[in-house]
Scaffold this active site. Structure first.
Site, PDB file in Angstrom:
ATOM      1  N   ASP A  91      -5.926 -23.391  16.429  1.00  0.00           N
ATOM      2  CA  ASP A  91      -5.950 -24.785  16.005  1.00  0.00           C
ATOM      3  C   ASP A  91      -5.329 -25.595  17.148  1.00  0.00           C
ATOM      4  OD1 ASP A  91      -3.275 -24.373  15.850  1.00  0.00           O
ATOM      5  OD2 ASP A  91      -3.082 -24.793  13.715  1.00  0.00           O
ATOM      6  N   CYS A 330      -7.823  -0.505   0.505  1.00  0.00           N
ATOM      7  CA  CYS A 330      -6.848  -0.608   1.606  1.00  0.00           C
ATOM      8  C   CYS A 330      -5.903   0.595   1.587  1.00  0.00           C
ATOM      9  CB  CYS A 330      -6.074  -1.922   1.516  1.00  0.00           C
ATOM     10  SG  CYS A 330      -4.665  -1.916   0.402  1.00  0.00           S
ATOM     11  N   CYS A 333      -3.298   0.631  -1.278  1.00  0.00           N
ATOM     12  CA  CYS A 333      -3.794   1.040  -2.602  1.00  0.00           C
ATOM     13  C   CYS A 333      -4.206   2.512  -2.626  1.00  0.00           C
ATOM     14  CB  CYS A 333      -4.954   0.151  -3.035  1.00  0.00           C
ATOM     15  SG  CYS A 333      -4.397  -1.528  -3.407  1.00  0.00           S
ATOM     16  N   HIS A 359      -2.663  -5.399   1.920  1.00  0.00           N
ATOM     17  CA  HIS A 359      -3.440  -5.444   0.668  1.00  0.00           C
ATOM     18  C   HIS A 359      -4.028  -6.832   0.423  1.00  0.00           C
ATOM     19  CE1 HIS A 359      -4.754  -5.167  -3.437  1.00  0.00           C
ATOM     20  NE2 HIS A 359      -4.047  -6.242  -3.675  1.00  0.00           N
TER      21      HIS A 359
HETATM   22 ZN   LIG Z   1      -5.204  -2.807  -1.647  1.00  0.00          ZN
END
Ligand SMILES: [Zn+2]
Length: 377
Positions: A91, A330, A333, A359
């Protein structure tokens, strides 16, 4: 070098596309994790690759002040400095100096550094020069932001300044290498239809490689965001990527933006929320899929929790053996329970911040992947 091709259709006005950059193709729609200080907070670039991040964002304001654009240029530019060889967007710093309530003149903005209170100055020329030194693939024009509630006069004043600064940004950008860095113009105008439309036509007429929508409204006020995009949709060329700046608080917000025909989004929310214990859970469903007899297809993000996230610090997760989200692919998890993350969060263990951020970012990216996959069924 920079070419945008629409490759398919999604729900509503949504489309898939490919944007070609010097550091590889970006497949859109795309969510861009934010790496303010040339680092996505607590996430190793190798983990960003694993969660299929295609492009990240860095902030010119912060890097301009520290370590300084010259130092990054000396270290070979942002890609080399942070060991990320995929596309980067910077930016301009316009938003940050506006947030700091800097002293604005037609020439630029004088502001006090949030680090040490020292007086600094950014103008279109200085901002673009710094972005050139940082070397991102996509650089943003220097603009004047407006608040969601800006009056007609406030919005018009900011748009006139933004237009003048866009012309100066383009002039400065063209002095360097437009084949190496694509400049995006920014549409301001708050919640005023005529001003947004005039601002859009002005940016479209400059023929920058991409078009961005800015202002506090975007992403912060989703009903307002939808209204603004609906007002200007007929003016936007098909063959330019469209970027809503600062959009992506919840997975459902990204689905809304996709349906509006937006191609690129970024937001600090997924990593910031993760650090504060708020972790996304839920899944994309499509209603009235292609072939359905009634109604147009629509994406929804279904979650059993309010705001599409759990608060991992809550006692209910103390002995919860499930992953944060049972459909998420991910690493967090795949390998860790809610109970363990609850413990890490409560003890402020540093590992928590990277597991949680990975996550939430993956959920944003996977939401888009799932919407695309559901649309092709
Ligand atoms: Zn996850």
């Amino acid at each position: 070098m920079f070419e945008f091709k629409v490759t398919g259709k999604l729900a509503g006005r949504g489309r898939t596309g490919v944007f070609t950059t010097p550091h590889g193709d970006v497949h859109t729609p795309v969510f861009m994790p934010v790496g303010t200080h040339a680092s996505v907070k607590s996430v190793n670039p190798a983990d960003l690759v694993k969660i299929k991040a295609q492009i990240i964002l860095a902030n010119n304001y912060h890097l301009f002040l520290r370590p300084g654009s010259d130092i990054i240029a000396k270290m070979g530019g942002l890609h080399s400095f942070m060991n990320w060889d995929k596309p980067i967007l910077t930016d301009s710093g316009g938003f940050q100096v506006w947030s700091l309530k800097g002293n604005t003149s037609p020439d630029g903005v004088e502001f006090r550094s949030h680090l040490d209170g020292s007086l600094n100055f950014l103008s279109p020329e200085i901002a673009i020069d710094s972005e050139v030194k940082l070397g991102a693939d996509i650089i943003m024009a220097f603009d004047q932001c407006t608040k969601d509630t800006a009056t007609v006069d406030e919005a018009r004043t900011a748009v006139e300044l933004t237009q003048n600064w866009l012309l100066r940004s383009i002039k400065e950008w063209k002095k360097h290498d437009p084949e190496k860095q694509a400049l995006f113009g920014i549409i301001q105008g708050a919640l005023h239809e005529n001003i947004r439309r005039e601002a859009t036509q002005f940016v479209v007429d400059q023929d920058t490689p991409g078009i961005a929508l800015g202002g506090e409204t975007i992403g912060f006020n989703m009903a307002g965001t939808k209204q603004v995009v609906d007002w200007i949709a007929d003016l936007l060329p098909e063959n330019k990527p469209r970027y809503t700046m600062g959009l992506g608080l919840r997975p459902s917000d990204v689905l809304t933006a996709i349906t509006l025909g937006i191609d690129m989004f970024d937001c600090v929310a997924p990593t910031r929320l993760a650090r504060n214990g708020a972790l996304y859970t839920g899944k994309v469903v499509i209603k009235n899929a292609v072939g359905a007899q009634h109604g147009a297809p629509e994406y929804h993000f279904e979650s059993e929790y309010s705001n599409e996230r759990i608060n991992i610090g809550n006692k209910q997760f103390e002995t919860d053996a499930k992953p944060i989200d049972s459909d998420c692919d991910c690493d967090t998890c795949q390998h860790f329970t809610r109970a363990y993350l609850h413990h890490l969060f409560r003890t402020k263990e540093l590992l928590y911040y990277s597991l949680a951020s990975v996550h939430n970012l993956r959920m944003m990216i996977k939401t888009i992947e799932d919407a695309i996959a559901l649309s092709s069924k």
